[in-house]
Write a protein that holds these residues in place. Structure first.
Motif, PDB file in Angstrom:
ATOM      1  N   ILE A  40      -6.162 -13.818   7.766  1.00  0.00           N
ATOM      2  CA  ILE A  40      -7.199 -12.791   7.621  1.00  0.00           C
ATOM      3  C   ILE A  40      -7.841 -12.427   8.950  1.00  0.00           C
ATOM      4  CG2 ILE A  40      -7.735 -13.461   5.253  1.00  0.00           C
ATOM      5  CD1 ILE A  40     -10.274 -14.804   6.331  1.00  0.00           C
ATOM      6  N   GLN A  41      -7.595 -13.212   9.986  1.00  0.00           N
ATOM      7  CA  GLN A  41      -8.186 -12.884  11.278  1.00  0.00           C
ATOM      8  C   GLN A  41      -7.480 -11.716  11.962  1.00  0.00           C
ATOM      9  OE1 GLN A  41     -10.943 -14.428  11.972  1.00  0.00           O
ATOM     10  NE2 GLN A  41     -10.708 -15.850  10.264  1.00  0.00           N
ATOM     11  N   MET A  42      -6.206 -11.487  11.611  1.00  0.00           N
ATOM     12  CA  MET A  42      -5.431 -10.473  12.319  1.00  0.00           C
ATOM     13  C   MET A  42      -4.638  -9.558  11.392  1.00  0.00           C
ATOM     14  SD  MET A  42      -3.902 -12.897  15.341  1.00  0.00           S
ATOM     15  CE  MET A  42      -2.919 -11.534  15.970  1.00  0.00           C
ATOM     16  N   PRO A  43      -5.201  -9.115  10.293  1.00  0.00           N
ATOM     17  CA  PRO A  43      -4.399  -8.260   9.419  1.00  0.00           C
ATOM     18  C   PRO A  43      -4.304  -6.841   9.943  1.00  0.00           C
ATOM     19  CG  PRO A  43      -6.596  -8.449   8.527  1.00  0.00           C
ATOM     20  CD  PRO A  43      -6.558  -9.295   9.780  1.00  0.00           C
ATOM     21  N   SER A  44      -3.127  -6.273   9.871  1.00  0.00           N
ATOM     22  CA  SER A  44      -2.982  -4.862  10.208  1.00  0.00           C
ATOM     23  C   SER A  44      -3.058  -4.005   8.959  1.00  0.00           C
ATOM     24  CB  SER A  44      -1.644  -4.621  10.908  1.00  0.00           C
ATOM     25  OG  SER A  44      -0.580  -4.958  10.049  1.00  0.00           O
ATOM     26  N   LYS A  45      -3.018  -4.658   7.808  1.00  0.00           N
ATOM     27  CA  LYS A  45      -3.074  -3.979   6.520  1.00  0.00           C
ATOM     28  C   LYS A  45      -4.005  -4.747   5.591  1.00  0.00           C
ATOM     29  CE  LYS A  45      -0.177  -0.551   7.084  1.00  0.00           C
ATOM     30  NZ  LYS A  45      -0.500   0.852   6.813  1.00  0.00           N
ATOM     31  N   PRO A  46      -4.349  -4.161   4.449  1.00  0.00           N
ATOM     32  CA  PRO A  46      -5.166  -4.890   3.481  1.00  0.00           C
ATOM     33  C   PRO A  46      -4.496  -6.204   3.070  1.00  0.00           C
ATOM     34  CG  PRO A  46      -5.087  -2.570   2.908  1.00  0.00           C
ATOM     35  CD  PRO A  46      -4.098  -2.769   4.025  1.00  0.00           C
ATOM     36  N   ILE A  47      -5.322  -7.207   2.827  1.00  0.00           N
ATOM     37  CA  ILE A  47      -4.819  -8.508   2.400  1.00  0.00           C
ATOM     38  C   ILE A  47      -5.600  -8.957   1.169  1.00  0.00           C
ATOM     39  CG2 ILE A  47      -6.278  -9.608   4.151  1.00  0.00           C
ATOM     40  CD1 ILE A  47      -4.288 -11.939   4.140  1.00  0.00           C
ATOM     41  N   LEU A  48      -4.875  -9.333   0.145  1.00  0.00           N
ATOM     42  CA  LEU A  48      -5.473  -9.845  -1.083  1.00  0.00           C
ATOM     43  C   LEU A  48      -5.378 -11.366  -1.061  1.00  0.00           C
ATOM     44  CD1 LEU A  48      -6.615  -9.635  -3.966  1.00  0.00           C
ATOM     45  CD2 LEU A  48      -4.261  -9.327  -4.781  1.00  0.00           C
ATOM     46  N   ALA A  64       4.131  -0.406   9.928  1.00  0.00           N
ATOM     47  CA  ALA A  64       4.590   0.984   9.972  1.00  0.00           C
ATOM     48  C   ALA A  64       4.388   1.715   8.647  1.00  0.00           C
ATOM     49  CB  ALA A  64       6.068   1.033  10.361  1.00  0.00           C
ATOM     50  N   ASP A  65       3.913   1.006   7.626  1.00  0.00           N
ATOM     51  CA  ASP A  65       3.747   1.625   6.315  1.00  0.00           C
ATOM     52  C   ASP A  65       2.569   2.601   6.303  1.00  0.00           C
ATOM     53  OD1 ASP A  65       5.856   0.157   5.380  1.00  0.00           O
ATOM     54  OD2 ASP A  65       4.616  -1.441   4.569  1.00  0.00           O
ATOM     55  N   GLU A  66       2.649   3.566   5.410  1.00  0.00           N
ATOM     56  CA  GLU A  66       1.590   4.563   5.309  1.00  0.00           C
ATOM     57  C   GLU A  66       0.308   3.956   4.749  1.00  0.00           C
ATOM     58  OE1 GLU A  66       1.782   7.649   6.394  1.00  0.00           O
ATOM     59  OE2 GLU A  66       3.833   7.327   7.089  1.00  0.00           O
ATOM     60  N   LEU A  67      -0.800   4.641   4.989  1.00  0.00           N
ATOM     61  CA  LEU A  67      -2.083   4.228   4.458  1.00  0.00           C
ATOM     62  C   LEU A  67      -2.012   4.125   2.933  1.00  0.00           C
ATOM     63  CD1 LEU A  67      -4.974   3.678   5.579  1.00  0.00           C
ATOM     64  CD2 LEU A  67      -5.520   6.027   4.946  1.00  0.00           C
ATOM     65  N   PHE A  68      -2.629   3.101   2.366  1.00  0.00           N
ATOM     66  CA  PHE A  68      -2.675   2.811   0.933  1.00  0.00           C
ATOM     67  C   PHE A  68      -1.346   2.283   0.389  1.00  0.00           C
ATOM     68  CE2 PHE A  68      -5.591   6.571   1.324  1.00  0.00           C
ATOM     69  CZ  PHE A  68      -6.763   5.857   1.263  1.00  0.00           C
ATOM     70  N   GLU A  69      -0.327   2.160   1.221  1.00  0.00           N
ATOM     71  CA  GLU A  69       1.010   1.859   0.690  1.00  0.00           C
ATOM     72  C   GLU A  69       1.290   0.379   0.529  1.00  0.00           C
ATOM     73  OE1 GLU A  69       4.942   2.648   2.909  1.00  0.00           O
ATOM     74  OE2 GLU A  69       4.750   4.337   1.538  1.00  0.00           O
ATOM     75  N   SER A  70       0.819  -0.470   1.460  1.00  0.00           N
ATOM     76  CA  SER A  70       1.226  -1.870   1.442  1.00  0.00           C
ATOM     77  C   SER A  70       0.038  -2.818   1.338  1.00  0.00           C
ATOM     78  CB  SER A  70       2.042  -2.200   2.701  1.00  0.00           C
ATOM     79  OG  SER A  70       1.294  -1.904   3.866  1.00  0.00           O
ATOM     80  N   LEU A  71       0.335  -4.013   0.823  1.00  0.00           N
ATOM     81  CA  LEU A  71      -0.691  -5.023   0.609  1.00  0.00           C
ATOM     82  C   LEU A  71      -0.083  -6.400   0.834  1.00  0.00           C
ATOM     83  CD1 LEU A  71      -3.549  -5.850  -0.486  1.00  0.00           C
ATOM     84  CD2 LEU A  71      -2.503  -5.897  -2.764  1.00  0.00           C
ATOM     85  N   ILE A  72      -0.734  -7.215   1.646  1.00  0.00           N
ATOM     86  CA  ILE A  72      -0.332  -8.605   1.836  1.00  0.00           C
ATOM     87  C   ILE A  72      -1.032  -9.446   0.776  1.00  0.00           C
ATOM     88  CG2 ILE A  72      -0.331 -10.552   3.442  1.00  0.00           C
ATOM     89  CD1 ILE A  72      -0.578  -8.446   5.717  1.00  0.00           C
ATOM     90  N   VAL A  73      -0.292 -10.318   0.102  1.00  0.00           N
ATOM     91  CA  VAL A  73      -0.843 -11.146  -0.971  1.00  0.00           C
ATOM     92  C   VAL A  73      -0.612 -12.610  -0.633  1.00  0.00           C
ATOM     93  CG1 VAL A  73      -0.816 -11.647  -3.445  1.00  0.00           C
ATOM     94  CG2 VAL A  73      -0.277  -9.331  -2.640  1.00  0.00           C
ATOM     95  N   ILE A  74      -1.678 -13.402  -0.687  1.00  0.00           N
ATOM     96  CA  ILE A  74      -1.573 -14.826  -0.354  1.00  0.00           C
ATOM     97  C   ILE A  74      -2.608 -15.602  -1.161  1.00  0.00           C
ATOM     98  CG2 ILE A  74      -3.167 -14.640   1.605  1.00  0.00           C
ATOM     99  CD1 ILE A  74      -1.347 -16.716   3.048  1.00  0.00           C
TER     100      ILE A  74
END
Length: 291
Positions: free
Chosen positions: A117-125, A86-96
């Motif tokens: 990484i197969q199912m991210p809804s947001k950017p993932i680092l 539900a976060d806005e564009l550019f707002e959130s990042l998954i880190v693993i």
């Protein structure tokens, strides 16, 4: 950008290194970090931490990133996506964090990152973890990211790549100083029937790269290098990463589906698993909430 970090803690020997790496994202706007931790017995059960992890959490707080903990039941992908969807564009990042995966073991990988990484809804680092001969670990780059980091942006000029480029522009606006833009003419799609047009294709794509370079230079004082090659995209990009000491690879990806990526593969998927650098994956635009 990236005000909210969701740091996936897998109870590995390098969890503290991933958290330290995440603390350096303050330069790109990080304000809050959710520490998502595996809790297989009971979601509400208290979490235990090593002294090193506790010190690292304190370092996150000290860097100005407010942290809170969240226990997840076996780190479900669906729950992680729900936390940021539900976060806005550019707002959130998954880190693993993740170590390099060889081609021979990729189907049987135990790294949760390669499921995620197969199912991210947001950017993932994906923070690259290097294991030393003595069993100790370090991140690549060891000191995390900074405004002096060298970011490589390989592009195929697709719609998804153009969407990922928006994130690169945001990083330059934040003060990033060094970017390499790269395109590889896929020899498998050109030879032998279109060899006679290679000069034409190169001119078209060089103009495209120069256009992207100009856009970045309009965002701030940044050194932008341009690389245009002909060959196998994965091989040429890997060579550039190693030759130019890239710290971060920023990629767009389609998110084609787990089985298709495993058995067919894609440049972004292979780079995420095998590049000797950390990788920032941007899912296609329609997978993200843009309202």
């Amino acid at each position: 950008m990236f005000k909210k970090l969701l740091i996936v803690n897998e109870q590995t020997p390098y969890d503290d290194l991933v958290m330290k790496f995440a603390s350096t994202l303050k330069v790109f706007g990080a304000e809050e970090a959710i520490l998502a931790k595996k809790n297989p017995l009971k979601v509400s059960a208290p979490l235990t931490e090593s002294e090193e992890l506790e010190r690292t959490r304190e370092e996150l707080e000290h860097s100005g990133i407010h942290t809170r903990e969240l226990a997840l039941d076996q780190l479900p992908i669906e729950e992680i996506n729900r936390l940021v969807s539900a976060d806005e564009l550019f707002e959130s990042l998954i880190v693993i964090g993740a170590k390099v995966s060889s081609m021979g073991k990729r189907i049987f990988d135990s790294e949760f990152a390669y499921e995620l990484i197969q199912m991210p809804s947001k950017p993932i680092l994906v923070v690259r973890i290097h294991e030393n001969p003595d069993g100790s670990h370090l991140t690549l780059p060891p000191a995390g990211l900074s405004l002096d980091s060298h970011v490589l942006f390989p592009t195929d000029f697709s719609e998804n790549a153009h969407h990922a480029f928006l994130y690169l522009e945001k990083m330059v606006e934040s003060g990033l100083k060094h970017v390499t833009l790269m395109h590889v003419q896929d020899i498998a799609k050109i030879s032998p029937y279109l060899d006679y047009r290679i000069i034409e294709f190169n001119q078209i794509d060089r103009d495209r790269l120069e256009g992207l370079k100009k856009r970045l230079e309009e965002k701030g004082p940044v050194q932008v290098d341009v690389v245009l090659d002909v060959g196998r995209p994965f091989r040429e990009i890997m060579y550039t990463i190693e030759k130019t000491h890239v710290d971060l690879v920023l990629l767009g990806r389609q998110g084609k589906g787990f089985l298709k990526d495993i058995f067919i593969g894609s440049t972004s998927n292979n780079l995420t698993r095998r590049a000797p650098a950390s990788v920032l994956l941007i899912p296609r635009a329609e997978r993200q909430k843009t309202e």
